[in-house]
Design a protein around this motif. Structure first.
Motif, short mmCIF file in Angstrom:
data_model
loop_
_atom_site.label_atom_id
_atom_site.label_comp_id
_atom_site.label_asym_id
_atom_site.label_seq_id
_atom_site.Cartn_x
_atom_site.Cartn_y
_atom_site.Cartn_z
N LEU A 228 14.71 18.21 -53.63
CA LEU A 228 13.71 17.22 -53.20
C LEU A 228 14.14 16.50 -51.93
N SER A 233 11.49 21.15 -49.79
CA SER A 233 10.43 20.45 -50.53
C SER A 233 9.50 19.67 -49.61
N ILE A 236 5.89 18.95 -50.75
CA ILE A 236 5.72 18.40 -52.09
C ILE A 236 5.80 16.88 -52.02
#
Length: 251
Positions: A228, A233, A236
């Motif tokens: 993350l 990522s 996202i």
């Protein structure tokens, strides 16, 4: 090149447990990590461990209940490192009582160590995250998503964190800043102590986890946090990732 090469990261509650696992995973991917914790002994020990891999990493002693001084944490890191790429709001303390038994003091502890520091540190970090197109990783809990008994104060604060994370994802997306949430089930020191104290109950819980175990702090929870925080990522945001072996399956 490592996934987080030269990224500067703040992790609250980073002296041990899940925060410590995340810190270890991130320095091994090239990050400079500032762990924030109230426990000085554990913080200094973790600092030494991190600096063996990432020499510029540091420990900052801070009481997250002292909300007026939270901006100083971000200022200190940016002053020493020149930027901020990732904010990980992991720290949270709470007590377990039924809603009927929960006091204002219990609510103050949960919101004071969890929700408010998350909110204020996000505010403090935003100007710097805009510059780096950085990331925020906040923490939720299955206790809030499922509505676990005796977890009223904790669940309320965790769901409040999920709420502001989604708002921030919408507000900060245009700046290139993504905001996501991890909801973990981890083999933390607390879980390990519980397993020794109540082995039969522990086994019952483990048997209900589809993948059959609690997540490892560094290898499971930490690696998802690395993802993350990385460019992998970048598309996202606003999502809750259930890193819990399948215990909660969101629809």
């Amino acid at each position: 090149m490592s996934k987080l090469q030269d990224k500067v990261v703040i992790i609250t509650g980073g002296a041990g447990g899940i925060g410590g696992g995340i810190a270890k995973a991130m320095v091994k991917e090239g990050a400079v990590v500032a762990i924030v914790d109230v426990n000085e002994e554990m913080g200094q020990a973790m600092e030494k461990e991190l600096q063996a891999i990432s020499p510029k990493s540091m420990f900052i002693k801070a009481d997250l209940m002292d909300h007026k001084n939270l901006f100083k944490i971000v200022d200190t890191v940016v002053e020493k490192c020149g930027k901020l790429d990732v904010l990980v709001n992991n720290a949270h303390a709470s007590r377990q009582f039924t809603i009927e038994e929960t006091s204002q003091e219990d609510l103050d502890l949960s919101f004071g160590t969890g929700f408010y520091p998350t909110f204020y540190l996000m505010q403090a970090a935003l100007p710097h995250l805009k510059e780096t197109k950085g990331s925020v990783i906040n923490f939720a809990s299955g206790a809030g998503i499922r509505g676990q008994e005796t977890q009223g104060a904790y669940a309320a604060a965790k769901e409040a964190i999920r709420g502001i994370s989604r708002v921030a994802a919408n507000e900060w997306g245009p700046f290139g800043v993504n905001v996501n949430i991890i909801s973990p089930l981890a083999n933390s020191p607390g879980v390990q102590a519980w397993a020794k104290a109540q082995p039969e109950y522990y086994e019952q819980v483990v048997n209900k986890i589809p993948l059959g175990r609690f997540g490892e702090l560094e290898e499971d929870i930490g690696r998802v946090a690395v993802f993350l925080a990385s460019e992998d990522s970048r598309y996202i945001t606003g999502q809750t990732l259930m890193v819990d072996g399948g215990s909660v399956m969101l629809s």
